[in-house]
Design a protein around this motif. Structure first.
Motif, PDB file in Angstrom:
ATOM      1  N   ASN A 202     -12.871   5.211   4.812  1.00 33.56           N
ATOM      2  CA  ASN A 202     -12.754   5.813   3.485  1.00 33.56           C
ATOM      3  C   ASN A 202     -13.724   5.205   2.479  1.00 33.56           C
ATOM      4  O   ASN A 202     -13.537   5.354   1.270  1.00 33.56           O
ATOM      5  N   ASN A 203     -14.745   4.523   2.970  1.00 37.28           N
ATOM      6  CA  ASN A 203     -15.713   3.917   2.067  1.00 37.28           C
ATOM      7  C   ASN A 203     -16.539   5.003   1.380  1.00 37.28           C
ATOM      8  O   ASN A 203     -17.005   5.941   2.036  1.00 37.28           O
ATOM      9  N   PRO A 204     -16.747   4.893   0.077  1.00 37.09           N
ATOM     10  CA  PRO A 204     -17.481   5.956  -0.639  1.00 37.09           C
ATOM     11  C   PRO A 204     -18.922   6.132  -0.191  1.00 37.09           C
ATOM     12  O   PRO A 204     -19.494   7.209  -0.365  1.00 37.09           O
ATOM     13  N   LEU A 205     -19.536   5.101   0.399  1.00 36.86           N
ATOM     14  CA  LEU A 205     -20.918   5.253   0.839  1.00 36.86           C
ATOM     15  C   LEU A 205     -21.031   6.269   1.975  1.00 36.86           C
ATOM     16  O   LEU A 205     -21.953   7.084   1.995  1.00 36.86           O
TER      17      LEU A 205
ATOM     18  N   ALA B  14      -4.483  -4.245  15.355  1.00 41.08           N
ATOM     19  CA  ALA B  14      -4.177  -5.263  14.339  1.00 41.08           C
ATOM     20  C   ALA B  14      -5.001  -5.089  13.072  1.00 41.08           C
ATOM     21  O   ALA B  14      -4.620  -5.593  12.002  1.00 41.08           O
ATOM     22  N   THR B  15      -6.129  -4.407  13.182  1.00 43.93           N
ATOM     23  CA  THR B  15      -7.030  -4.259  12.026  1.00 43.93           C
ATOM     24  C   THR B  15      -7.206  -2.804  11.616  1.00 43.93           C
ATOM     25  O   THR B  15      -8.121  -2.479  10.850  1.00 43.93           O
ATOM     26  N   ASP B  16      -6.325  -1.943  12.070  1.00 42.70           N
ATOM     27  CA  ASP B  16      -6.496  -0.512  11.830  1.00 42.70           C
ATOM     28  C   ASP B  16      -6.432  -0.158  10.350  1.00 42.70           C
ATOM     29  O   ASP B  16      -7.245   0.624   9.854  1.00 42.70           O
ATOM     30  N   SER B  17      -5.481  -0.719   9.616  1.00 44.33           N
ATOM     31  CA  SER B  17      -5.339  -0.351   8.201  1.00 44.33           C
ATOM     32  C   SER B  17      -6.547  -0.801   7.399  1.00 44.33           C
ATOM     33  O   SER B  17      -7.049  -0.068   6.532  1.00 44.33           O
ATOM     34  N   GLU B  18      -7.068  -2.008   7.700  1.00 42.88           N
ATOM     35  CA  GLU B  18      -8.261  -2.488   7.005  1.00 42.88           C
ATOM     36  C   GLU B  18      -9.475  -1.611   7.331  1.00 42.88           C
ATOM     37  O   GLU B  18     -10.277  -1.302   6.451  1.00 42.88           O
ATOM     38  N   PHE B  19      -9.587  -1.206   8.598  1.00 41.70           N
ATOM     39  CA  PHE B  19     -10.728  -0.378   8.986  1.00 41.70           C
ATOM     40  C   PHE B  19     -10.693   0.956   8.256  1.00 41.70           C
ATOM     41  O   PHE B  19     -11.725   1.431   7.758  1.00 41.70           O
ATOM     42  N   ARG B  20      -9.536   1.559   8.168  1.00 42.32           N
ATOM     43  CA  ARG B  20      -9.435   2.856   7.501  1.00 42.32           C
ATOM     44  C   ARG B  20      -9.749   2.754   6.011  1.00 42.32           C
ATOM     45  O   ARG B  20     -10.456   3.595   5.458  1.00 42.32           O
ATOM     46  N   SER B  21      -9.235   1.712   5.356  1.00 40.36           N
ATOM     47  CA  SER B  21      -9.430   1.602   3.912  1.00 40.36           C
ATOM     48  C   SER B  21     -10.841   1.153   3.541  1.00 40.36           C
ATOM     49  O   SER B  21     -11.422   1.647   2.565  1.00 40.36           O
TER      50      SER B  21
ATOM     51  N   GLU C 237      -8.097 -15.525  16.859  1.00 40.97           N
ATOM     52  CA  GLU C 237      -9.397 -15.856  16.265  1.00 40.97           C
ATOM     53  C   GLU C 237     -10.301 -14.624  16.218  1.00 40.97           C
ATOM     54  O   GLU C 237     -11.028 -14.407  15.234  1.00 40.97           O
ATOM     55  N   VAL C 238     -10.257 -13.825  17.267  1.00 38.75           N
ATOM     56  CA  VAL C 238     -11.074 -12.608  17.316  1.00 38.75           C
ATOM     57  C   VAL C 238     -10.601 -11.613  16.253  1.00 38.75           C
ATOM     58  O   VAL C 238     -11.421 -10.986  15.566  1.00 38.75           O
ATOM     59  N   ILE C 239      -9.297 -11.482  16.116  1.00 39.07           N
ATOM     60  CA  ILE C 239      -8.746 -10.581  15.104  1.00 39.07           C
ATOM     61  C   ILE C 239      -9.163 -11.005  13.702  1.00 39.07           C
ATOM     62  O   ILE C 239      -9.561 -10.176  12.873  1.00 39.07           O
ATOM     63  N   GLN C 240      -9.098 -12.299  13.420  1.00 39.05           N
ATOM     64  CA  GLN C 240      -9.507 -12.784  12.105  1.00 39.05           C
ATOM     65  C   GLN C 240     -10.990 -12.502  11.853  1.00 39.05           C
ATOM     66  O   GLN C 240     -11.374 -12.085  10.753  1.00 39.05           O
ATOM     67  N   GLY C 241     -11.819 -12.707  12.877  1.00 40.84           N
ATOM     68  CA  GLY C 241     -13.242 -12.426  12.727  1.00 40.84           C
ATOM     69  C   GLY C 241     -13.508 -10.961  12.435  1.00 40.84           C
ATOM     70  O   GLY C 241     -14.336 -10.624  11.579  1.00 40.84           O
ATOM     71  N   ARG C 242     -12.808 -10.078  13.122  1.00 39.38           N
ATOM     72  CA  ARG C 242     -12.978  -8.640  12.875  1.00 39.38           C
ATOM     73  C   ARG C 242     -12.465  -8.259  11.492  1.00 39.38           C
ATOM     74  O   ARG C 242     -13.119  -7.503  10.755  1.00 39.38           O
ATOM     75  N   ARG C 243     -11.310  -8.790  11.126  1.00 40.16           N
ATOM     76  CA  ARG C 243     -10.704  -8.435   9.834  1.00 40.16           C
ATOM     77  C   ARG C 243     -11.625  -8.808   8.671  1.00 40.16           C
ATOM     78  O   ARG C 243     -11.832  -8.016   7.748  1.00 40.16           O
ATOM     79  N   MET C 244     -12.175 -10.013   8.704  1.00 41.81           N
ATOM     80  CA  MET C 244     -13.035 -10.449   7.611  1.00 41.81           C
ATOM     81  C   MET C 244     -14.376  -9.708   7.621  1.00 41.81           C
ATOM     82  O   MET C 244     -14.958  -9.426   6.567  1.00 41.81           O
ATOM     83  N   THR C 245     -14.853  -9.352   8.816  1.00 34.89           N
ATOM     84  CA  THR C 245     -16.096  -8.592   8.908  1.00 34.89           C
ATOM     85  C   THR C 245     -15.914  -7.201   8.317  1.00 34.89           C
ATOM     86  O   THR C 245     -16.813  -6.676   7.638  1.00 34.89           O
ATOM     87  N   ILE C 246     -14.779  -6.588   8.567  1.00 31.57           N
ATOM     88  CA  ILE C 246     -14.470  -5.291   7.949  1.00 31.57           C
ATOM     89  C   ILE C 246     -14.515  -5.416   6.425  1.00 31.57           C
ATOM     90  O   ILE C 246     -15.102  -4.577   5.731  1.00 31.57           O
ATOM     91  N   HIS C 247     -13.913  -6.476   5.906  1.00 32.47           N
ATOM     92  CA  HIS C 247     -13.894  -6.692   4.452  1.00 32.47           C
ATOM     93  C   HIS C 247     -15.311  -6.828   3.899  1.00 32.47           C
ATOM     94  O   HIS C 247     -15.673  -6.158   2.913  1.00 32.47           O
TER      95      HIS C 247
END
Length: 220
Positions: free
Chosen positions: A21-24, A10-17, A196-206
């Motif tokens: 692919n984070n410049p750091l 559910a959070t794969d696209s956010e994790f990749r972007s 709820e877990v998915i939302q927590g992971r998604r926002m943490t990735i952000h």
């Protein structure tokens, strides 16, 4: 598909972007990191992890008896995570930095956002979202900790006692991520718990992606 697999999917696209692919990450592995970047990373990480055990305690205390297993999990994690901020302090000191001066700089947006969201979930929102937080933080440590620590030593010439936070979490988190997987797969009981877990992971990735970009902006 297990709950944990659904969480990652559910959070794969956010994790990749935001993370892969984070410049750091590219900067560090490519040999372009400067000392101020590493100092900034230790400072922002300190600002975040110094709250972890307190946040977990608050979250566990809000779970009722129907979540007894998960409540026990939170309290076990409190003991595991307590005082990990001191690794950052020691690394800064062993780099020869003025620790008080470095840590007097307030948190930047990424670490501020992580602390704020975690306390929100622990006190007013859903504590279940913190499983999503742990899935990201422990996963990063397990996947990248040893690689980054080795890079810092071999490519940048840092000493073993200057990379204790990253190096130690390469070991800690390999075990902790298995604990997170088990909790997500076995300790959720409600129909909407995984959401709820998915939302927590998604926002943490952000917010983690933002924290990495904050570190990139360091100039002193």
């Amino acid at each position: 598909m297990s709950n944990f697999e659904k969480l990652l999917s559910a959070t794969d696209s956010e994790f990749r972007s935001e993370i892969e692919n984070n410049p750091l990450i590219e900067l560090v592995l490519g040999g372009g990191m400067k000392r101020e970047h590493y100092v900034s990373y230790l400072r922002e990480t300190y600002h975040m992890v110094r709250h972890t055990s307190r946040m977990l305690s608050l979250a566990g205390a809000r779970l009722g008896d129907e979540y007894r297993g998960l409540r026990d999990w939170f309290f076990d994690q409190v003991r595991e995570e307590n005082n990990h901020d001191l690794f950052c302090v020691n690394d800064l000191r062993n780099l020869g930095e003025d620790v008080d001066r470095v840590l007097a700089v307030p948190p930047m947006p990424g670490s501020w956002g992580l602390v704020a969201q975690n306390y929100y979930m622990a006190t007013y929102g859903s504590p279940l979202g913190i499983l999503g937080v742990a899935s990201l933080t422990e996963g990063l440590g397990a996947d990248l900790g040893k690689v980054i620590a080795d890079t810092l030593r071999q490519q940048y010439g840092l000493e073993r006692d200057q990379v204790t936070f990253i190096r130690s979490h390469g070991g800690f988190d390999a075990r902790h991520i298995e604990d997170v997987k088990k909790a997500v797969d076995e300790l959720l009981i409600g129909d909407s718990d995984l959401d709820e877990v998915i939302q927590g992971r998604r926002m943490t990735i952000h917010y983690y992606g933002q924290m990495f970009r904050d570190v990139m902006s360091a100039t002193s």
